[in-house]
Write an enzyme that holds these catalytic residues in place. Sequence first.
Site: not given
Ligand code: SAM
Length: 306
Positions: A78, A173, A176, A242
């Site tokens: 990913y 990144d 959902d 996933y």
């Molecule tokens: N990098 C991961 C992987 O290897 O699959 C993917 C998911 S990453 C942890 C998704 C991040 O998006 C989460 O930490 C979440 O807190 C963040 N997030 C969700 N909504 C957001 C927003 N409105 N603004 C900034 N970050 C957000």
Amino acid sequence: AMETETKELACMSSVIPGWFSEISPMWPGEAHSLKVEKILFQGKSDYQDVIVFQSATYGKVLVLDGVIQLTERDECAYQEMITHLPLCSIPNPKKVLVIGGGDGGVLREVARHTSVEQIDICEIDKMVVDVSKQYFPNVAVGYDDPRVNLIIGDGVAFLKNAAEGTYDAVIVDSSDPIGPAKELFEKPFFESVNRALRPGGVVCTQAESIWLHMNIIEDIVSNCREIFKGSVNYAWTSVPTYPSGVIGFMLCSTEGLEVDFKKPVNPIDADESSIKSHGPLKFYNSEIHSAAFCLPSFAKKVIDSK
Ligand code: SAM
């Protein structure tokens, strides 16, 4: 101790005792499961439930609101694809913005690019950053790069206020569209991304699975075709943990210099300095880059018609 562990597992909505099952209305009627060796962390931030557990076969696993975000075993698929698909499609990316991605894995991959001078990251949830630094050092290593500038805040608001024409690339990144990431899939957000990019700049956003979410993908594609006046393409890759085992990306460029996403102009897989400083790539190469844009007929038909 046994009793608390049983209780904790119940919170993890297990179908099979001792296993984590990923149950969500986003994929009704199915639930991928991983055998749990030990729960390492359980917390509740202002935004979501955060769990880290040691799995039997995928290493440590990060779960937000019951949904797997990454495992040590397959995160490379990913992180490398969401980063190098956009950054290898343009020459000399200099300013990069990451929205979400609090675990730091995308930062680790962006940092391989020596042309990059500034890496801003806007993550909403500080707990994700802290937990990742504690439990996923090989992912959070991305934060060690001196070019990284971390902003804890909502990515939607951050981009609304970002100066026009600033970034060469924006990487979204996100989790959902149920929960804090909802607006990251909506039209006003894409409009701000378009504004914040320089002419011929590129965006890559997490764009769900062709097996589960063609309806979401259709909306993203038609919004993007309206907003981004350069190229608009869908790519996908395989990530075993996933839902449905695949995940897609929406790649768009703004008006100006032309970008052909299918033909990488800035290869990183042969880049000696990247390998020296960050180790070899595990998943991405120039061939898989081009192949990622080949779609199964059922998805191609829908995406091309938008
Ligand atoms: N990098 C991961 C992987 O290897 O699959 C993917 C998911 S990453 C942890 C998704 C991040 O998006 C989460 O930490 C979440 O807190 C963040 N997030 C969700 N909504 C957001 C927003 N409105 N603004 C900034 N970050 C957000």
